[in-house]
Design a protein around this motif. Structure first.
Motif, PDB file in Angstrom:
ATOM      1  N   VAL A 101      77.886 137.062  33.823  1.00 20.58           N
ATOM      2  CA  VAL A 101      78.060 138.475  34.177  1.00 20.58           C
ATOM      3  C   VAL A 101      78.460 139.239  32.921  1.00 20.58           C
ATOM      4  O   VAL A 101      79.453 138.904  32.266  1.00 20.58           O
ATOM      5  N   THR A 102      77.671 140.268  32.584  1.00 18.77           N
ATOM      6  CA  THR A 102      77.994 141.089  31.406  1.00 18.77           C
ATOM      7  C   THR A 102      78.567 142.451  31.786  1.00 18.77           C
ATOM      8  O   THR A 102      79.191 143.107  30.943  1.00 18.77           O
ATOM      9  N   ALA A 103      78.369 142.892  33.036  1.00 19.70           N
ATOM     10  CA  ALA A 103      78.902 144.197  33.456  1.00 19.70           C
ATOM     11  C   ALA A 103      79.005 144.243  34.971  1.00 19.70           C
ATOM     12  O   ALA A 103      78.172 143.658  35.682  1.00 19.70           O
ATOM     13  N   VAL A 131      75.808 144.661  39.582  1.00 17.76           N
ATOM     14  CA  VAL A 131      76.217 143.674  38.575  1.00 17.76           C
ATOM     15  C   VAL A 131      75.053 143.460  37.604  1.00 17.76           C
ATOM     16  O   VAL A 131      73.882 143.424  38.012  1.00 17.76           O
ATOM     17  N   GLN A 132      75.420 143.336  36.330  1.00 18.92           N
ATOM     18  CA  GLN A 132      74.411 143.001  35.313  1.00 18.92           C
ATOM     19  C   GLN A 132      74.656 141.573  34.821  1.00 18.92           C
ATOM     20  O   GLN A 132      75.754 141.229  34.403  1.00 18.92           O
ATOM     21  N   ILE A 133      73.612 140.748  34.903  1.00 19.44           N
ATOM     22  CA  ILE A 133      73.662 139.389  34.366  1.00 19.44           C
ATOM     23  C   ILE A 133      72.988 139.387  32.993  1.00 19.44           C
ATOM     24  O   ILE A 133      72.018 140.127  32.760  1.00 19.44           O
ATOM     25  N   TYR A 183      80.068 132.736  34.981  1.00 26.32           N
ATOM     26  CA  TYR A 183      78.710 132.196  35.079  1.00 26.32           C
ATOM     27  C   TYR A 183      78.350 132.069  36.558  1.00 26.32           C
ATOM     28  O   TYR A 183      79.059 131.417  37.337  1.00 26.32           O
ATOM     29  N   LEU A 184      77.249 132.694  36.948  1.00 30.48           N
ATOM     30  CA  LEU A 184      76.813 132.685  38.336  1.00 30.48           C
ATOM     31  C   LEU A 184      75.576 131.819  38.489  1.00 30.48           C
ATOM     32  O   LEU A 184      74.684 131.826  37.630  1.00 30.48           O
ATOM     33  N   LYS A 233      78.321 134.191  45.930  1.00 28.53           N
ATOM     34  CA  LYS A 233      78.637 135.475  46.554  1.00 28.53           C
ATOM     35  C   LYS A 233      79.276 136.410  45.536  1.00 28.53           C
ATOM     36  O   LYS A 233      80.265 136.073  44.895  1.00 28.53           O
ATOM     37  N   ILE A 234      78.699 137.604  45.396  1.00 32.40           N
ATOM     38  CA  ILE A 234      79.249 138.630  44.516  1.00 32.40           C
ATOM     39  C   ILE A 234      80.120 139.592  45.314  1.00 32.40           C
ATOM     40  O   ILE A 234      81.263 139.880  44.957  1.00 32.40           O
TER      41      ILE A 234
END
Length: 361
Positions: A80-82, A98-100, A184-185, A190-191
């Motif tokens: 996850v970056t943002a 979410v931004q990966i 790390y996803l 679940k987000i």
């Protein structure tokens, strides 16, 4: 010695006989005095058994569910970056959540775009050469295939980039955030959960015997202890395609209006199916009914004349109660319309008690 023992026994008989005889005499005088005393008059509240028109109702316990509800999860693994949302926030469909990490894919996209530009130039040049017969059809076909392959590669990488930017699939309210920046996803992690609140589904079951009394469009009302005193309305929108062979129940789904977003998915409450027809029922206040091991009963107030005076007495009457609604209870047997019954003060009554009606209660 034997003669003295007999004398003692006789003396005891005389003494105890006198004691018990005196008590019997006193009790008889008390009973005689009580018999000549007037009966006490008990003050009670009263109501009249009357006919009411009730809509037949079916009751069930219902569970509320979102018309649209989902756990937002990634399709592609990455860091996850943002994070672009707050817990509990309302979001529109398409809002980035979410931004990966997509740095590798962006680099690949730049490379593929360069390849596409080269393939486009080669195709254009080959088309010019074939016009002058300086290139073969095979060369043109190869240039077109390379160009189309490079186009497909860009679409593929753009699809991957779209999946790495996780967006709200529909408008609704977000739950509690479950991830952090740098985490790390993997696919399926679940987000956050996303739920739409208006309208809501109410899912419940009814016995197969009630199937004939319910159909799509039938009005329903639901109450929940989470919002005491409030009633929410809706309509039946779907019935199960089959009756459960084990429970002999049929699944029913209603859609409930929730204009102020007070209800939440997951709540349960008491649901009432309101039928269009009405029926006449004999009703009395619930407070009038007393209970014992022999059944339910009420006190009916009778008027009678004694010594030229009209007096009211309360007599026990066994009844059979039915459904309850809004503080009233249906009477299936034991009473008739117009009967006056005691609604308060029953604890002071016995069968045949004299009563007076309090008009202040």
């Amino acid at each position: 010695m034997k003669k003295a023992f007999v004398i003692v026994i006789i003396g005891l008989l005389i003494v105890f006989g006198g004691i018990f005889g005196f008590k019997a005499f006193v009790n008889s005088k008390i009973a005689e005095a009580m018999a000549h005393m007037p009966k006490p008059v008990v003050t009670v509240s009263a109501a009249t058994a009357e006919i009411a028109h009730w809509h037949p109702q079916l009751r069930a316990v219902a569970s509320l569910a979102a018309v649209q509800g989902v756990d937002v999860t990634p399709q592609i693994a990455g860091n996850v970056t943002a994070i672009h949302f707050r817990s509990g926030q309302y979001v529109q469909a398409g809002t980035p959540l979410v931004q990966i990490d997509d740095s590798t894919q962006l680099a690949q996209l730049a490379s593929d775009q360069a390849q596409l530009r080269l393939a486009s130039s080669n195709l254009h040049r080959t088309q010019e050469l074939i016009a002058t017969k300086a290139a073969s059809q095979a060369q043109l076909d190869s240039a077109q295939a390379t160009y189309q392959t490079d186009q497909a590669a860009i679409k593929d990488i753009q699809a991957t980039l779209n999946k790495l930017t996780i967006r709200a699939p529909f408008s609704g309210y977000l739950g509690i955030r479950q991830v952090n920046v740098g985490q790390y996803l993997t696919p399926g992690t679940k987000i956050v959960d996303l739920q739409s609140w208006s309208p809501l589904y109410a899912n419940f079951t009814l016995p197969q015997s009630d199937l004939q009394n319910i159909q799509a469009g039938t009005p329903v009302q639901i109450q929940t202890d989470a919002l005491p005193g409030q009633t929410f309305s809706g309509k039946v929108t779907a019935l199960g395609s089959a009756v459960n062979s084990t429970t002999r129940q049929i699944e029913v789904q209603a859609t409930i209006d929730n204009p102020k977003n007070q209800l939440r998915p997951g709540l349960f409450g008491e649901l009432t199916v309101v039928r269009d027809t009405t029926e006449k029922v004999l009703v009395i206040p619930v407070s009038a009914i007393s209970y014992n091991t022999y059944g339910d009963y009420v006190y009916i107030i009778h008027q009678e004349k004694k010594d030229g005076k009209t007096q009211e007495t309360a007599m026990q009457q066994v009844i059979k109660p039915g459904k309850q609604r809004d503080g009233m209870v249906e009477i299936l047997s034991g009473l008739k319309q117009g009967d006056r019954i005691v609604t308060a003060g029953q604890v002071k009554l016995v069968n045949g008690s004299l009563v007076t009606i309090s008009h202040d209660a």
